[in-house]
Scaffold this motif. Structure first.
Motif, PDB file in Angstrom:
ATOM      1  N   THR A  21       0.669  -1.267   0.042  1.00 52.19           N
ATOM      2  CA  THR A  21      -0.152   0.145   0.081  1.00 52.19           C
ATOM      3  C   THR A  21       0.949   1.363  -0.034  1.00 52.19           C
ATOM      4  OG1 THR A  21      -1.639  -1.020   1.190  1.00 52.19           O
ATOM      5  CG2 THR A  21      -1.776   1.244   1.212  1.00 52.19           C
ATOM      6  N   ALA A  22       1.885   1.233   0.839  1.00 56.29           N
ATOM      7  CA  ALA A  22       2.920   2.463   0.912  1.00 56.29           C
ATOM      8  C   ALA A  22       3.615   2.519  -0.448  1.00 56.29           C
ATOM      9  CB  ALA A  22       3.901   2.401   2.150  1.00 56.29           C
ATOM     10  N   HIS A  23       3.869   1.299  -0.817  1.00 59.08           N
ATOM     11  CA  HIS A  23       4.628   1.501  -2.306  1.00 59.08           C
ATOM     12  C   HIS A  23       3.806   2.092  -3.249  1.00 59.08           C
ATOM     13  CE1 HIS A  23       7.201  -0.952  -5.352  1.00 59.08           C
ATOM     14  NE2 HIS A  23       7.302   0.486  -5.443  1.00 59.08           N
ATOM     15  N   LEU A  24       2.307   1.779  -3.311  1.00 55.02           N
ATOM     16  CA  LEU A  24       1.632   2.400  -4.311  1.00 55.02           C
ATOM     17  C   LEU A  24       1.465   4.013  -4.347  1.00 55.02           C
ATOM     18  CD1 LEU A  24      -1.290  -0.047  -4.563  1.00 55.02           C
ATOM     19  CD2 LEU A  24       0.525   0.287  -6.317  1.00 55.02           C
ATOM     20  N   TYR A  49      16.637  13.845 -12.529  1.00 57.22           N
ATOM     21  CA  TYR A  49      15.092  14.098 -12.667  1.00 57.22           C
ATOM     22  C   TYR A  49      14.856  15.222 -11.936  1.00 57.22           C
ATOM     23  CZ  TYR A  49      10.319  12.560 -12.643  1.00 57.22           C
ATOM     24  OH  TYR A  49       8.825  12.342 -12.995  1.00 57.22           O
ATOM     25  N   PRO A  50      13.856  16.016 -12.621  1.00 55.01           N
ATOM     26  CA  PRO A  50      13.707  17.291 -11.739  1.00 55.01           C
ATOM     27  C   PRO A  50      13.286  17.488 -10.052  1.00 55.01           C
ATOM     28  CG  PRO A  50      12.688  17.191 -14.049  1.00 55.01           C
ATOM     29  CD  PRO A  50      12.950  15.834 -13.645  1.00 55.01           C
ATOM     30  N   SER A  51      12.533  16.302  -9.801  1.00 57.09           N
ATOM     31  CA  SER A  51      12.153  16.364  -8.388  1.00 57.09           C
ATOM     32  C   SER A  51      12.667  15.008  -7.746  1.00 57.09           C
ATOM     33  CB  SER A  51      10.784  16.416  -8.459  1.00 57.09           C
ATOM     34  OG  SER A  51      10.262  15.419  -9.034  1.00 57.09           O
ATOM     35  N   LYS A  52      12.956  15.367  -6.452  1.00 55.32           N
ATOM     36  CA  LYS A  52      13.242  14.137  -5.665  1.00 55.32           C
ATOM     37  C   LYS A  52      12.263  12.978  -5.782  1.00 55.32           C
ATOM     38  CE  LYS A  52      16.245  15.707  -1.974  1.00 55.32           C
ATOM     39  NZ  LYS A  52      16.472  15.960  -0.431  1.00 55.32           N
ATOM     40  N   ILE A  53      12.637  11.830  -5.595  1.00 51.70           N
ATOM     41  CA  ILE A  53      11.847  10.468  -5.730  1.00 51.70           C
ATOM     42  C   ILE A  53      11.805  10.024  -4.364  1.00 51.70           C
ATOM     43  CG2 ILE A  53      11.916  10.414  -8.199  1.00 51.70           C
ATOM     44  CD1 ILE A  53      13.772   8.048  -7.650  1.00 51.70           C
ATOM     45  N   PRO A  54      10.685   9.261  -3.972  1.00 51.26           N
ATOM     46  CA  PRO A  54      10.653   8.450  -2.736  1.00 51.26           C
ATOM     47  C   PRO A  54      11.422   7.188  -2.873  1.00 51.26           C
ATOM     48  CG  PRO A  54       8.659   8.218  -3.658  1.00 51.26           C
ATOM     49  CD  PRO A  54       9.312   9.242  -4.524  1.00 51.26           C
ATOM     50  N   THR A  55      12.600   6.895  -2.062  1.00 53.69           N
ATOM     51  CA  THR A  55      13.491   5.678  -2.103  1.00 53.69           C
ATOM     52  C   THR A  55      13.160   4.798  -1.044  1.00 53.69           C
ATOM     53  OG1 THR A  55      14.943   6.837  -1.254  1.00 53.69           O
ATOM     54  CG2 THR A  55      14.927   6.700  -3.355  1.00 53.69           C
ATOM     55  N   LYS A  56      12.519   5.169  -0.019  1.00 51.74           N
ATOM     56  CA  LYS A  56      12.258   4.364   1.006  1.00 51.74           C
ATOM     57  C   LYS A  56      10.683   4.006   1.459  1.00 51.74           C
ATOM     58  CE  LYS A  56      16.487   4.671   3.586  1.00 51.74           C
ATOM     59  NZ  LYS A  56      17.449   5.009   4.698  1.00 51.74           N
ATOM     60  N   LEU A 102      12.327   0.654   4.797  1.00 52.52           N
ATOM     61  CA  LEU A 102      13.009  -0.391   3.790  1.00 52.52           C
ATOM     62  C   LEU A 102      13.255   0.330   2.589  1.00 52.52           C
ATOM     63  CD1 LEU A 102      11.370  -3.670   4.773  1.00 52.52           C
ATOM     64  CD2 LEU A 102      13.509  -2.751   5.351  1.00 52.52           C
ATOM     65  N   VAL A 103      14.058   0.455   1.983  1.00 56.19           N
ATOM     66  CA  VAL A 103      14.467   0.860   0.616  1.00 56.19           C
ATOM     67  C   VAL A 103      13.331  -0.041  -0.477  1.00 56.19           C
ATOM     68  CG1 VAL A 103      16.162   0.988  -1.395  1.00 56.19           C
ATOM     69  CG2 VAL A 103      16.892   0.947   1.061  1.00 56.19           C
ATOM     70  N   LEU A 104      12.821   0.880  -1.298  1.00 58.93           N
ATOM     71  CA  LEU A 104      11.785   0.507  -2.231  1.00 58.93           C
ATOM     72  C   LEU A 104      12.645  -0.313  -3.409  1.00 58.93           C
ATOM     73  CD1 LEU A 104       9.639   3.443  -2.270  1.00 58.93           C
ATOM     74  CD2 LEU A 104       8.935   1.345  -1.166  1.00 58.93           C
ATOM     75  N   PRO A 105      11.961  -1.218  -3.904  1.00 59.77           N
ATOM     76  CA  PRO A 105      12.698  -1.692  -5.120  1.00 59.77           C
ATOM     77  C   PRO A 105      12.786  -0.890  -6.151  1.00 59.77           C
ATOM     78  CG  PRO A 105      10.526  -2.894  -4.682  1.00 59.77           C
ATOM     79  CD  PRO A 105      10.779  -1.943  -3.674  1.00 59.77           C
ATOM     80  N   PHE A 106      13.635  -0.982  -7.142  1.00 59.71           N
ATOM     81  CA  PHE A 106      13.514  -0.240  -8.386  1.00 59.71           C
ATOM     82  C   PHE A 106      14.089  -0.691  -9.544  1.00 59.71           C
ATOM     83  CE2 PHE A 106      17.416   1.213  -6.462  1.00 59.71           C
ATOM     84  CZ  PHE A 106      18.519   1.221  -7.780  1.00 59.71           C
ATOM     85  N   SER A 107      13.545  -0.441 -10.855  1.00 56.64           N
ATOM     86  CA  SER A 107      14.078  -0.859 -12.144  1.00 56.64           C
ATOM     87  C   SER A 107      14.541   0.530 -12.863  1.00 56.64           C
ATOM     88  CB  SER A 107      13.241  -1.779 -12.754  1.00 56.64           C
ATOM     89  OG  SER A 107      13.701  -2.166 -14.016  1.00 56.64           O
ATOM     90  N   THR A 108      15.445   0.619 -13.481  1.00 58.45           N
ATOM     91  CA  THR A 108      15.761   1.648 -14.419  1.00 58.45           C
ATOM     92  C   THR A 108      16.502   0.996 -15.758  1.00 58.45           C
ATOM     93  OG1 THR A 108      16.963   3.932 -14.589  1.00 58.45           O
ATOM     94  CG2 THR A 108      18.007   2.213 -13.456  1.00 58.45           C
TER      95      THR A 108
END
Length: 680
Positions: A15-18, A62-69, A75-81
């Motif tokens: 839910t938090a991830h969404l 990227y112009p703005s900060k993105i949430p990483t936790k 906990l660190v959110l998973p990501f794919s780039t």
């Protein structure tokens, strides 16, 4: 019950991830897609981090900060780039350096962190490298083997956490479907696609040429906890830099998601431009031949004359290349045209002279593109100058270190001058900041120690950090230069010699400057790393005392400091102009280090590695935990330091007359074999 709790935790994270979802896909860029800083530019929807200029940094985020936790669990959110990039070299230029995909807690380029990082991928600088408070994470694509950071080779991919020393790295390449490793050349101008995924504490990095299906086996697959590295929100993007070597770092497309790991499939990989340099020289292409033919038909006799001159010039240049000596071919990539250098110095105008050395004048110049350089002009008929010229391009031309002056190029004008082109050092030489200078320009106590530490780092690299051992043989204050940020760089390699690490130097010629020559060099003529250490010891003493090693009417500096140490008055030798800011304990520690380095017995001197350890806060000299002052006092009790004069009849600092008088009894050389510099 445990299963229920586990499901609740997963549901909470999901839910938090969404609510923290970030997804973007750029097939080409515009001004709203990224914010760019430094020398980064946007052209035809392609992002270029750097261009054809030395010592520059370019960054795009990227112009703005993105949430990483996860805000609930930290906990660190998973990501794919995924992104498509090309490192595009410039014709006739040495290519370098690399680029980094990074997470960084601040926008732009922080002056306190990256202002001196142009040769460090634009990522960190040497003053904060390894600091856990950096909170930076990156994946580097590096095309230079920097042994300071334990790089595996000059074509690698590495994972960096708060440091340019990679946690894990690999040769650049990919695993084909047949499970064979295909090496990739990062800076050949080809376009490559990269995939970086982080989930469940595992980071994977994969790359392949554009158009190749994503390999199933990643290039790097590393377990890593980023929770202490990443802050709750971070900027994400790219950074790159150039140094003496230049190339363009281009980003053509980019996707990022922390919810959809298949978003990268939307990157367009067809119809992308190529940045590879043409293999066929321009004058052999069809376009040039057609243009030349048309020109001949239109201009007639005038073009025929031009073609005749062009052919004659080409033949002359080809003949000159065929007649080139071996050393010219070996160092061809550093060669600059005489016309470019002549233009940079405005015809070697007198108003551009910034120094006069034993082998010629040094001029200030500005190359095409606005880059300031220092140009040393040596007479071709000067045999000693020719030896110095070859020593410079064979040693300084191939080594790279933040505390060594960079050699940008060279030129040999037929039957004329030999020319060396260096990076311009805005703040002049160290002796100008220590001796006979205004108080406003004089280096303070802390800055003098910092400069000595930086010079030690450069000498250590010469002795141990490169593929061959380099003996500088002329370490002194006038050969230490200060760049724009007052960082010390050791220069003037005109007397330098290289040899394999497992071999001794073969020269038996006494070279150097009176006051810095080690006693054993005067006796045998044979240089060594320990002779460089002696010269460095003399440098420490002259910088700390504000006195040159040899001054008329005064005892030699090293002898005097030894005597003051014996009397327990060592702190009194410190430059009187610094007395108000001197830390007595630190001053004594550095002076003791200078005395150990300038010890008359070469076997008693430390190595440069031990010297660097002392500056890092470890006071050991020979054995574990052996303090310098204890070491020196023990040597004195054993009679190993005094009396001042050794068995060879020379003092700690042999004068020119002592060398002349001692020649017949101590050396099998003639006076003509000695190359020394009197005075400064």
């Amino acid at each position: 019950m445990k299963k229920l709790i586990h499901r609740l935790i997963l549901a909470t994270i999901f839910t938090a991830h969404l609510t923290s979802a970030v997804d973007f896909l750029f097939n080409g860029f515009d001004d709203s897609a990224v914010s760019y800083y430094g020398n980064a530019t946007l052209d035809s929807r392609i992002l270029s981090l750097t261009g054809d200029a030395g010592f520059e940094i370019g960054r795009a985020l990227y112009p703005s900060k993105i949430p990483t936790k996860d805000p609930n669990t930290s906990l660190v959110l998973p990501f794919s780039t995924s992104f498509i990039f090309a490192m595009a070299p410039f014709a006739g230029r040495l290519a370098g350096h690399g680029m980094v995909f990074l997470f960084v807690p601040y926008a732009g380029i922080d002056d306190g962190i990256e202002s001196a990082s142009s040769q460090n991928l634009g990522f960190l600088n040497f003053s904060n490298n390894g600091d856990p408070n950096n909170h930076v994470f990156g994946v580097e694509f590096d095309v230079f083997r920097n042994q300071e950071f334990d790089d595996i080779n000059a074509n690698h991919v590495g994972i960096d956490v708060n440091s340019l020393t990679s946690l894990n790295s690999s040769e650049a390449g990919y695993w084909s479907a047949g499970n064979s490793f295909e090496q990739l050349d990062l800076n050949n101008g080809r376009t490559y696609q990269v995939w970086i995924d982080y989930t469940d504490g595992v980071l994977s990095v994969t790359m392949a040429p554009v158009g190749v299906t994503r390999p199933r086996q990643p290039l790097l697959n590393v377990s890593i906890d980023l929770s202490q590295v990443l802050e709750d929100q971070m900027y994400v993007g790219f950074t790159a830099s150039t140094g003496n070597m230049t190339q363009s770092h281009k980003i053509l497309a980019w996707s990022y998601s922390n919810t959809n790991f298949s978003l990268s499939e939307g990157l367009i990989t067809a119809g992308l431009p190529s940045f590879e340099l043409p293999e066929t020289p321009f004058y052999r292409t069809r376009g040039f031949i057609a243009g030349l033919t048309a020109g001949v038909l239109i201009l007639g006799v005038v073009c025929c004359a031009n073609v005749f001159l062009f052919v004659r010039k080409s033949r002359r240049e080809r003949r000159e290349r065929e007649e080139m000596e071996d050393w010219e071919m070996e160092y061809w990539p550093h060669r600059l045209s005489y016309q470019e250098i002549d233009s940079a110095t405005k015809g070697f105008a007198d108003e551009n002279v910034i120094g006069i050395g034993g082998n010629g004048k040094v001029y200030r110049g500005v190359l095409n593109g606005g880059l300031e350089v220092a140009v040393k002009r040596i007479s071709h008929e000067n045999a000693e100058g020719m030896r110095a010229f070859l020593a410079e391009i064979s040693s300084l031309g191939r080594v790279k270190h933040r505390n060594l002056v960079g050699l940008r190029g060279w030129c040999k004008k037929e039957k004329g001058s030999l020319i060396l082109v260096y990076d311009f050092m805005e703040n002049g030489s160290l002796d100008q900041r220590v001796f006979e200078c205004d108080v406003s320009k004089m280096l303070g106590f802390e800055n003098r120690i910092r400069v000595l530490r930086e010079v030690a780092s450069g000498i250590l690299y010469l002795h141990e950090g490169w593929e061959s051992k380099v003996l500088h043989r002329d370490i002194k204050a006038s050969n230490v230069l200060l760049d724009r940020d007052m960082n010390a760089r050791l220069g003037d390699f005109g007397l330098a010699r290289m040899h394999d690490h497992d071999k001794a130097a073969g020269t038996t010629q006494v070279v150097g400057t009176i006051g810095y020559l080690a006693p054993e060099v005067v006796k045998t003529g044979r240089a060594s790393t320990q002779a460089d250490v002696f010269g460095y010891g003399a440098l420490i003493l002259e910088v700390m005392c504000g006195r040159r090693p040899i001054e008329a009417g005064k005892p030699p500096l090293v002898d005097w400091v030894w005597e003051m140490f014996r009397r327990g008055e060592l702190v009194n030798v410190v430059d009187a102009r610094l007395r108000g800011e001197v830390e007595a304990e630190e001053a004594e520690r550095v002076l003791q280090l200078g005395l150990v380095c300038a010890h008359p017995d070469s076997k008693a001197r430390p190595t440069m590695r031990q010297v660097v350890k002392v500056f890092e806060g470890r006071n050991e000299v020979e054995g574990e935990g052996e303090d310098m002052s204890v070491y020196l006092l023990e040597k004195m009790r054993n009679g190993e330091v005094f009396p001042m004069h050794l068995g060879n009849g020379f003092g700690l600092h042999p004068t020119l007359d002592e060398i002349r008088q001692g020649m017949s009894s101590t050396m099998s050389l003639s006076w003509s074999d000695i190359t020394v510099v009197e005075g400064r």
